[in-house]
Design an enzyme around this catalytic site. Sequence first.
Site, mmCIF file in Angstrom:
data_model
loop_
_atom_site.group_PDB
_atom_site.id
_atom_site.type_symbol
_atom_site.label_atom_id
_atom_site.label_comp_id
_atom_site.label_asym_id
_atom_site.label_seq_id
_atom_site.Cartn_x
_atom_site.Cartn_y
_atom_site.Cartn_z
ATOM 1 N N GLU A 24 7.381 -6.755 -3.660
ATOM 2 C CA GLU A 24 7.818 -7.973 -3.031
ATOM 3 C C GLU A 24 6.496 -8.702 -2.262
ATOM 4 O O GLU A 24 6.624 -10.106 -2.271
ATOM 5 C CB GLU A 24 8.588 -7.625 -1.325
ATOM 6 C CG GLU A 24 10.104 -7.205 -2.204
ATOM 7 C CD GLU A 24 10.269 -5.913 -2.810
ATOM 8 O OE1 GLU A 24 11.531 -5.341 -2.718
ATOM 9 O OE2 GLU A 24 9.305 -4.969 -2.992
ATOM 10 N N GLU A 70 14.551 0.523 -3.622
ATOM 11 C CA GLU A 70 15.126 0.690 -2.496
ATOM 12 C C GLU A 70 16.783 1.041 -2.597
ATOM 13 O O GLU A 70 17.155 1.881 -1.709
ATOM 14 C CB GLU A 70 15.408 -0.812 -1.622
ATOM 15 C CG GLU A 70 13.985 -1.411 -1.324
ATOM 16 C CD GLU A 70 13.825 -2.486 -0.520
ATOM 17 O OE1 GLU A 70 13.309 -2.660 0.622
ATOM 18 O OE2 GLU A 70 14.167 -3.358 -1.296
#
Length: 261
Positions: free
Chosen positions: A131, A111
């Site tokens: 995640e 990210e």
Amino acid sequence: MSESLHLTRNGPILEITLDRPKANAIDAKTSFAMGEAFLNFRDDPELRVAIITGGGEKFFSAGWDLKAAAEGEAPDADFGPGGFAGLTEIFDLDKPVIAAVNGYAFGGGFELALAADFIVCAENASFALPEAKLGIVPDSGGVLRLPKLLPPAIVNEMVMTGRRMSAEEALRWGIVNRVVSQSELMESARELAQQLVNSAPLAIAALKEIYRATSEMPVEEGYRYIRSGVLKHYPSVLHSEDALEGPQAFAEKRAPVWKGR
């Protein structure tokens, strides 16, 4: 500044190296320090380009520090004004950032790279958003930025199964700009940074501003918006000293001297 960050200024270029034991993972304290570095970069008129990289040759960043999580740091902890990793939620940065990905970029590490304007990566780099396999979601930009870059089927597989993407596949999809050997990584990132320094800073600021404002607009609406006068940098660049300097330098067959005004 945190001992986990090393900052190096090379003229107008700032290099930020994340160097933490255990895979360059990022906890809230480190994220705050990274945010401070990026915000100082944003506000320093002498700096033009930033390069973010990881220490070592294996990990760019494994993302959120799961040891800190196990010790009680919440997924929605305060990671600082720049968001996780200091960059993912800075939405008014009008200077370019290059991610020099030297290895695994997983979770928040991916990210962070996605929040940069350019990604140069080593051949051994790998990207993933695992995640969901940890019971959380990539909400520091992964679930928002990746769908703008990849087809839905690929995005779904990456965010729902955590499957990894190699450097070469990322290059084929256009996620990264360059894939080079590990030994050439920083040289390539610095070369790109210098190319950006050679462009007018006001023009780059205007381009980033236009991208942010019009990325979701139809082309015709974007044209009207650009010319409406609401943007900060676009009207300024049209009547700037740099706008005169560029053509004059071209006519005189010399390198332009940008003043940023």
